[in-house]
Design a protein around this motif. Structure first.
Motif, PDB file in Angstrom:
ATOM      1  N   ALA A 273       0.813  -1.211   0.000  1.00  0.00           N
ATOM      2  CA  ALA A 273       0.000   0.000   0.000  1.00  0.00           C
ATOM      3  C   ALA A 273       0.851   1.268   0.000  1.00  0.00           C
ATOM      4  O   ALA A 273       0.535   2.238  -0.687  1.00  0.00           O
ATOM      5  N   LEU A 274       1.936   1.261   0.759  1.00  0.00           N
ATOM      6  CA  LEU A 274       2.736   2.470   0.933  1.00  0.00           C
ATOM      7  C   LEU A 274       3.877   2.597  -0.077  1.00  0.00           C
ATOM      8  O   LEU A 274       4.242   3.706  -0.472  1.00  0.00           O
ATOM      9  N   HIS A 275       4.452   1.453  -0.467  1.00  0.00           N
ATOM     10  CA  HIS A 275       5.666   1.494  -1.285  1.00  0.00           C
ATOM     11  C   HIS A 275       5.528   0.731  -2.610  1.00  0.00           C
ATOM     12  O   HIS A 275       6.515   0.568  -3.325  1.00  0.00           O
ATOM     13  N   HIS A 276       4.321   0.230  -2.898  1.00  0.00           N
ATOM     14  CA  HIS A 276       4.076  -0.505  -4.153  1.00  0.00           C
ATOM     15  C   HIS A 276       5.071  -1.656  -4.316  1.00  0.00           C
ATOM     16  O   HIS A 276       5.558  -1.929  -5.404  1.00  0.00           O
ATOM     17  N   LYS A 277       5.378  -2.302  -3.203  1.00  0.00           N
ATOM     18  CA  LYS A 277       6.321  -3.418  -3.210  1.00  0.00           C
ATOM     19  C   LYS A 277       5.753  -4.529  -2.342  1.00  0.00           C
ATOM     20  O   LYS A 277       5.198  -4.271  -1.280  1.00  0.00           O
ATOM     21  N   GLN A 278       5.881  -5.760  -2.801  1.00  0.00           N
ATOM     22  CA  GLN A 278       5.461  -6.890  -1.989  1.00  0.00           C
ATOM     23  C   GLN A 278       6.526  -7.979  -2.047  1.00  0.00           C
ATOM     24  O   GLN A 278       7.388  -7.962  -2.924  1.00  0.00           O
ATOM     25  N   PRO A 279       6.516  -8.904  -1.090  1.00  0.00           N
ATOM     26  CA  PRO A 279       7.502  -9.990  -1.130  1.00  0.00           C
ATOM     27  C   PRO A 279       7.367 -10.787  -2.425  1.00  0.00           C
ATOM     28  O   PRO A 279       6.270 -10.906  -2.986  1.00  0.00           O
ATOM     29  N   VAL A 280       8.471 -11.335  -2.890  1.00  0.00           N
ATOM     30  CA  VAL A 280       8.422 -12.186  -4.076  1.00  0.00           C
ATOM     31  C   VAL A 280       7.977 -13.599  -3.706  1.00  0.00           C
ATOM     32  O   VAL A 280       7.583 -14.379  -4.580  1.00  0.00           O
ATOM     33  N   ARG A 281       8.035 -13.925  -2.421  1.00  0.00           N
ATOM     34  CA  ARG A 281       7.599 -15.234  -1.942  1.00  0.00           C
ATOM     35  C   ARG A 281       7.376 -15.138  -0.435  1.00  0.00           C
ATOM     36  O   ARG A 281       8.082 -14.410   0.256  1.00  0.00           O
ATOM     37  N   MET A 282       6.365 -15.868   0.073  1.00  0.00           N
ATOM     38  CA  MET A 282       6.089 -15.864   1.505  1.00  0.00           C
ATOM     39  C   MET A 282       5.983 -17.286   2.044  1.00  0.00           C
ATOM     40  O   MET A 282       5.535 -18.201   1.342  1.00  0.00           O
ATOM     41  N   PHE A 283       6.394 -17.437   3.292  1.00  0.00           N
ATOM     42  CA  PHE A 283       6.295 -18.708   4.004  1.00  0.00           C
ATOM     43  C   PHE A 283       5.603 -18.421   5.338  1.00  0.00           C
ATOM     44  O   PHE A 283       6.121 -17.659   6.157  1.00  0.00           O
TER      45      PHE A 283
END
Length: 249
Positions: free
Chosen positions: A106-116
């Motif tokens: 929401a703030l930086h237009h970035k998300q993890p490429v993978r989550m565990f």
């Protein structure tokens, strides 16, 4: 900010990925930071250190969810402006990692490429709706009974009054903080990265299926031998490190 929040014992400046490990309730960052020596050179590992733990033990424990999430995102962006982020979270850490991912997007237009995510029902699952008093209103004795019913806290800790004096403040702070995690999951998945879900075979039953609502990316689910803290078993720890590494190759 990043120096306080992110504990990296094995710096790898040329690593493509930064694996960010979020603590379980009452936990610290050193357990995860030690993983850095076991991962390949293309993965740098950081454990998230909350106020009142380890190197931040002089700071008061915080229950301000909004501030914690804001500070976490700031620390990540400052330290890894161009690095691909990978999130790991066990128990509370899974909820914390998800809210951080949503805030980053929401703030930086970035998300993890993978989550565990590991050891807990998805935040919007009915199983997460705990009835009764909120942790913030409980006495210490009621809180200890709450922990016993919930499971996951070692019995040797719960039965030792001196240890509980040390563990109650961060544990209580984290459970109060969890009450503030919103993790709004609507009709459309908010994330698009692959999500891998783990749990202990002998842990209480969690709603892992609901985690699939979090992302439009591929989801997988796997159980490993052991209870709530199955990941502390050396064989499971080795498996997780190998699995994460191979998934990023």
């Amino acid at each position: 900010m990043s120096d306080k929040f992110l504990n990296c014992l094995f710096s790898k400046p040329k690593a493509k990925f930064a694996l960010i490990c979020f603590p379980w309730a009452g936990g610290g960052s050193n357990f995860y930071a030690q993983w850095g020596k076991m991962f390949p050179e293309f993965i740098e590992v950081c454990g998230v250190t909350l106020p009142g733990r380890e190197g931040r033990f002089r700071e008061p424990c915080s229950t301000d969810t909004e501030q914690i999430l804001q500070d976490t995102c700031t620390a990540l962006i400052n330290r890894y402006p161009d690095r691909d982020l990978v999130f790991w979270g066990h128990s509370m850490g899974a909820l914390y990692s998800l809210d951080t991912a949503l805030r980053l997007k929401a703030l930086h237009h970035k998300q993890p490429v993978r989550m565990f995510c590991s050891g807990i029902s998805a935040p919007h699952a009915p199983e997460r709706k705990i009835s009764g008093s909120r942790v913030s209103t409980m006495s210490d004795s009621d809180f200890i009974e709450f922990l016993k019913k919930l499971g996951g806290t070692p019995e040797q800790v719960l039965s030792d009054p001196e240890m509980m004096k040390l563990f109650i403040p961060p544990l209580r702070a984290d459970y109060v903080m969890m009450e503030g995690f919103s993790s709004q999951i609507g009709s459309e998945p908010p994330l698009s990265c692959p999500l891998h879900i783990f749990d202990g075979e002998d842990d209480v039953k969690h709603n892992l299926k609901a985690w699939e609502d979090v992302t439009s990316g591929e989801t997988t689910t796997q159980f490993l031998p052991g209870g709530h803290f199955y990941l502390k078993e050396p064989s499971n720890q080795s498996y997780l490190i190998s699995h994460i590494s191979k998934s990023l190759e």
